[in-house]
Design a protein around this motif. Structure first.
Motif, short mmCIF file in Angstrom:
data_model
loop_
_atom_site.label_atom_id
_atom_site.label_comp_id
_atom_site.label_asym_id
_atom_site.label_seq_id
_atom_site.Cartn_x
_atom_site.Cartn_y
_atom_site.Cartn_z
N ALA A 173 28.16 -26.67 -30.89
CA ALA A 173 28.18 -27.30 -29.57
C ALA A 173 27.74 -26.30 -28.49
N GLN A 174 28.20 -25.06 -28.60
CA GLN A 174 27.83 -24.03 -27.64
C GLN A 174 26.32 -23.82 -27.61
N GLN A 175 25.71 -23.75 -28.78
CA GLN A 175 24.26 -23.54 -28.85
C GLN A 175 23.51 -24.73 -28.27
N GLN A 176 24.03 -25.92 -28.51
CA GLN A 176 23.38 -27.12 -27.97
C GLN A 176 23.40 -27.10 -26.44
N VAL A 177 24.55 -26.76 -25.86
CA VAL A 177 24.66 -26.70 -24.40
C VAL A 177 23.79 -25.58 -23.85
N GLN A 178 23.73 -24.45 -24.53
CA GLN A 178 22.91 -23.34 -24.05
C GLN A 178 21.44 -23.72 -24.00
N GLY A 189 13.32 -23.80 -11.61
CA GLY A 189 12.70 -22.57 -11.13
C GLY A 189 13.56 -21.34 -11.28
N LEU A 190 14.59 -21.40 -12.11
CA LEU A 190 15.46 -20.25 -12.32
C LEU A 190 15.00 -19.46 -13.55
N ALA A 191 15.16 -18.16 -13.48
CA ALA A 191 14.81 -17.29 -14.61
C ALA A 191 15.95 -16.28 -14.80
N PRO A 192 17.07 -16.73 -15.36
CA PRO A 192 18.25 -15.85 -15.44
C PRO A 192 18.06 -14.70 -16.40
N GLN A 193 18.64 -13.54 -16.03
CA GLN A 193 18.64 -12.39 -16.93
C GLN A 193 19.78 -12.48 -17.95
N ARG A 194 20.84 -13.17 -17.59
CA ARG A 194 22.00 -13.33 -18.48
C ARG A 194 22.48 -14.76 -18.43
N VAL A 195 22.92 -15.26 -19.58
CA VAL A 195 23.41 -16.63 -19.68
C VAL A 195 24.75 -16.62 -20.41
N LEU A 196 25.74 -17.26 -19.82
CA LEU A 196 27.07 -17.37 -20.43
C LEU A 196 27.41 -18.84 -20.59
N VAL A 197 27.81 -19.23 -21.80
CA VAL A 197 28.22 -20.61 -22.07
C VAL A 197 29.59 -20.56 -22.74
N THR A 198 30.60 -21.05 -22.04
CA THR A 198 31.96 -21.02 -22.56
C THR A 198 32.62 -22.38 -22.34
N PRO A 199 33.58 -22.75 -23.20
CA PRO A 199 34.24 -24.04 -23.02
C PRO A 199 35.21 -24.02 -21.86
N ALA A 200 35.38 -25.16 -21.23
CA ALA A 200 36.44 -25.34 -20.25
C ALA A 200 37.78 -25.33 -20.98
N PRO A 201 38.90 -25.20 -20.29
CA PRO A 201 40.19 -25.11 -20.97
C PRO A 201 40.48 -26.25 -21.93
N LEU A 202 41.01 -25.88 -23.10
CA LEU A 202 41.66 -26.80 -24.04
C LEU A 202 40.71 -27.71 -24.82
N ASN A 203 39.39 -27.48 -24.76
CA ASN A 203 38.49 -28.43 -25.41
C ASN A 203 37.14 -27.79 -25.69
#
Length: 334
Positions: A173-178, A189-203
């Motif tokens: 699921a994390q990879q899909q959202v990323q 138009g964004l070109a981020p140098q770093r990307v963080l994908v983490t779940p919201a609490p409890l799910n």
């Protein structure tokens, strides 16, 4: 992960390996104790708030040190309770090593490779408390203790399999959202140098995405039940103009490194602060620290780090979390 999950995982593994040789409750107790041991490092005071944060999950979570400890713990138990040294060794090794491996799935950072590497590894696909990791383990374990015999052990293994399967699902699921977040960012138009994908609490239905680009960071939320392929992001200042002032401050550099670059800087009056962006959400974060003061003449003086930060109104946060998980396009509480 939280202590209850570690107890449940260790107990489940103890029953799975030792349940035929000794009483299931004894096997469960031993596994729970072993899976809890690495977190005793929280009792160590490293001298200041920043050190206590960055040095947690250190040597006590090293796979090498835990593997070497396992036979030393298993040998006296095998002599005392019987059941064969190899079984005790296997059960102890599994219970010890799965603690840091489970912690690896959270975003905090676990130094698995000490003493060879000081890198804090983190997958970040699980929130620190997730009922769908814990409840299958507890359900299978309670069945094993109640039913005993082969039937109980089967329930115990089923609970373990369901929990492990859910952990694997969290990575998918994390990879899909990323993938979706990056595509949406590029479209905006964004070109981020770093990307963080983490779940919201409890799910693992609702995910928080942080994009770091130059002097700003962008925060957005994506539920797997959202419609469409576009994510909305809010833009915030990282305070990078303060970076030259904090460059000589060791505590700030520790947070910068430990957070893998997901941090922001701020100034409140004379105080200079650094905040880890990985745990929490705008504007409330778990780990923010005052690390220096700017004197009247402009000079910066490091101070003993002090943890700061407010707490989210739990009722308000949950009132947003549940409908947002289900795909309702609600703005996050600020």
């Amino acid at each position: 992960m939280d202590s209850l999950t570690h107890v449940a995982l260790g107990a489940t593994l103890g029953v799975a390996v030792l349940g035929r040789r000794i009483a299931p409750w004894k096997a469960a107790l031993w596994g729970a104790v072993c899976n809890t041991l690495p977190d005793l490092d929280v009792l160590i005071d490293h001298g200041d708030a920043v050190s206590n944060m960055v040095l947690h999950r250190g040597h006590s979570h090293s796979l090498l040190w835990l593997a070497l400890l396992a036979p030393l713990l298993a040998a006296p138990m095998a002599r005392w309770l019987g059941g064969g040294f190899k079984r005790w060794w296997l059960a102890t090794t599994l219970a010890l090593l799965t603690h840091p491996l489970l912690d690896l799935m959270t975003v905090y950072g676990t130094r698995l490779a000490l003493p060879f590497s000081d890198h804090p590894f983190a997958v970040g696909s699980l929130f620190i408390i997730d009922p769908l990791v814990t409840l299958p383990l507890l359900g299978g374990l309670l069945a094993a203790l109640a039913l005993r015999g082969a039937r109980g052990r089967r329930w115990n293994l089923l609970g373990l399999a369901l929990s492990v399967g859910y952990i694997a699902w969290s990575v998918v699921a994390q990879q899909q959202v990323q993938r979706l977040a990056l595509a949406s960012a590029r479209a905006q138009g964004l070109a981020p140098q770093r990307v963080l994908v983490t779940p919201a609490p409890l799910n693992t239905l609702l995910w928080r995405v942080v994009l770091v680009q130059d002097g700003h960071y962008h925060e957005g939320f994506r539920s797997l039940l959202d419609r469409g392929d576009t994510m909305a992001f809010e833009r915030f200042d990282r305070g990078t103009a303060l970076a030259p002032l904090l460059r000589p401050v060791q505590a700030a550099q520790h947070v910068r490194s430990f957070s893998h670059g997901f941090y922001k800087l701020a100034q409140a009056g004379e105080e200079l602060l650094i905040t880890d962006l990985r745990m929490g959400q705008e504007p409330q974060y778990v780990f923010g620290f005052v690390v220096a003061r700017q004197e009247a003449d402009g000079a910066v003086r490091p101070v003993p780090p002090r943890q700061v930060g407010g707490r989210i109104d739990t009722g308000r946060a949950l009132a947003w979390l549940w409908p947002r998980m289900l795909g309702r396009p609600l703005p996050p509480p600020r």
